[in-house]
Design a protein around this motif. Structure first.
Motif, mmCIF file in Angstrom:
data_model
loop_
_atom_site.group_PDB
_atom_site.id
_atom_site.type_symbol
_atom_site.label_atom_id
_atom_site.label_comp_id
_atom_site.label_asym_id
_atom_site.label_seq_id
_atom_site.Cartn_x
_atom_site.Cartn_y
_atom_site.Cartn_z
ATOM 1 N N GLY A 120 0.783 -1.224 0.000
ATOM 2 C CA GLY A 120 0.000 0.000 0.000
ATOM 3 C C GLY A 120 0.813 1.270 0.000
ATOM 4 O O GLY A 120 0.251 2.365 -0.009
ATOM 5 N N MET A 129 -5.839 0.591 -5.457
ATOM 6 C CA MET A 129 -6.705 0.467 -4.287
ATOM 7 C C MET A 129 -7.794 1.531 -4.298
ATOM 8 O O MET A 129 -8.954 1.248 -3.964
ATOM 9 C CB MET A 129 -5.876 0.566 -3.005
ATOM 10 C CG MET A 129 -4.885 -0.569 -2.806
ATOM 11 S SD MET A 129 -5.643 -2.207 -2.709
ATOM 12 C CE MET A 129 -6.297 -2.187 -1.039
ATOM 13 N N ARG A 147 -12.053 -3.570 2.739
ATOM 14 C CA ARG A 147 -11.804 -4.913 3.287
ATOM 15 C C ARG A 147 -12.007 -5.979 2.213
ATOM 16 O O ARG A 147 -11.242 -6.939 2.120
ATOM 17 C CB ARG A 147 -12.715 -5.164 4.475
ATOM 18 C CG ARG A 147 -12.493 -6.507 5.145
ATOM 19 C CD ARG A 147 -13.304 -6.627 6.422
ATOM 20 N NE ARG A 147 -12.827 -5.704 7.443
ATOM 21 C CZ ARG A 147 -13.331 -5.625 8.672
ATOM 22 N NH1 ARG A 147 -14.317 -6.431 9.028
ATOM 23 N NH2 ARG A 147 -12.860 -4.758 9.536
ATOM 24 N N THR A 150 -9.014 -5.889 -0.082
ATOM 25 C CA THR A 150 -7.855 -6.461 0.597
ATOM 26 C C THR A 150 -7.941 -7.985 0.644
ATOM 27 O O THR A 150 -6.940 -8.687 0.480
ATOM 28 C CB THR A 150 -7.737 -5.899 2.026
ATOM 29 O OG1 THR A 150 -7.598 -4.478 1.962
ATOM 30 C CG2 THR A 150 -6.539 -6.485 2.755
ATOM 31 N N TYR A 151 -9.134 -8.495 0.852
ATOM 32 C CA TYR A 151 -9.356 -9.953 0.846
ATOM 33 C C TYR A 151 -8.954 -10.546 -0.499
ATOM 34 O O TYR A 151 -8.256 -11.571 -0.563
ATOM 35 C CB TYR A 151 -10.819 -10.227 1.165
ATOM 36 C CG TYR A 151 -11.310 -11.605 0.815
ATOM 37 C CD1 TYR A 151 -10.757 -12.743 1.404
ATOM 38 C CD2 TYR A 151 -12.356 -11.776 -0.086
ATOM 39 C CE1 TYR A 151 -11.223 -14.012 1.084
ATOM 40 C CE2 TYR A 151 -12.831 -13.036 -0.409
ATOM 41 C CZ TYR A 151 -12.260 -14.146 0.177
ATOM 42 O OH TYR A 151 -12.720 -15.400 -0.140
ATOM 43 N N THR A 154 -5.102 -10.341 -0.929
ATOM 44 C CA THR A 154 -4.405 -11.258 -0.030
ATOM 45 C C THR A 154 -4.520 -12.702 -0.513
ATOM 46 O O THR A 154 -3.525 -13.435 -0.562
ATOM 47 C CB THR A 154 -4.974 -11.140 1.392
ATOM 48 O OG1 THR A 154 -4.819 -9.794 1.855
ATOM 49 C CG2 THR A 154 -4.242 -12.074 2.343
#
Length: 237
Positions: A120, A129, A147, A150-151, A154
């Motif tokens: 980030g 993002m 979120r 990000t999930y 990841t």
């Protein structure tokens, strides 16, 4: 006694030129080349200094410390990611963007791990993002958009990072005998473990890795679709 050539003597005895013709871009490009070949953490600073015929103080003045240098390399690597075209669905945006990140990260081992830990902080990732959060907000994820994004990052980048680690281990310890692993799973578990045996065999080639990534990305999108439906039905955020 080994023959020593005059060019070898000259190369070993010459002193770093330090400043002559050195620029930030030249330093970062040289570091990127080393990183693509050996991984972000797979080369010592002295190798870069030898490539550029310069000193550590010049590198520090132009770019910064090792962390800053790696960040600059990652930024260059990710600059090549093609953005998803405007107006596509949020599902297609995620598929295009995550696949683009994977393609870029595969070209420079260690990039996926760096993204997971510090991604980030680089302009290309910040831009993605911000765009992705907007796309997901427009789809109805609301305050959960960061979120959810990000999930997705990841789950997909972890898979790439694991692949990087596996290939690094194979370079240092020898290739993993996936055929043997598959045979052992089949022998010990019979049909109950036949699926795991087939999965182990898939790691032998790039096609298997592509299929696994596609599977994970599909499940990420499906999971987010279920969550979005729940949010639209009034589920607590």
């Amino acid at each position: 006694m080994a023959e020593v050539r005059g060019s070898d003597i000259h190369r070993r005895s010459r002193k770093p030129t330090n400043n002559t013709g050195m620029t930030r871009d030249r330093v970062v490009v040289a570091a990127e080349i080393l990183s693509r070949e050996h991984g972000l953490s797979g080369w010592p600073l002295r190798t870069l200094l030898a490539e550029l015929d310069t000193s550590a103080s010049v590198i520090y003045r132009l770019v910064g410390d090792r962390e800053a240098l790696v960040a600059a390399v990652v930024e260059r690597v990710l600059d090549g990611v093609e953005p998803a075209p405007p107006g596509v669905s949020w599902q297609q945006w995620l598929r295009t963007t995550m696949t683009g990140f994977r393609t870029a990260a595969l070209g420079c081992p260690g990039t996926a791990r760096w993204l997971l830990l510090k991604g980030g902080t680089t302009p290309p990732v910040i831009e993605v993002m911000l765009t992705g959060t907007g796309v997901l907000e427009g789809a109805g994820f609301g305050a959960e958009s960061p979120r959810a994004l990000t999930y997705a990052v990841t789950a997909t980048m972890n898979l790439v990072a694991i692949g990087d680690e596996r290939r690094a281990a194979e370079r240092s310890e020898g290739p993993v005998d996936h055929a043997w692993i598959a045979g052992e799973l089949q022998r010990r578990g019979g049909t109950a473990l036949s699926g795991l045996a087939d999965l182990s065999r898939s790691f032998v080639d790039d096609r298997g890795a592509d299929d696994t990534f596609g599977y994970v990305l599909d499940r990420v999108v499906e999971g987010l679709e279920v969550r979005l439906a729940a949010l639209r039905a009034g589920a607590p955020r």
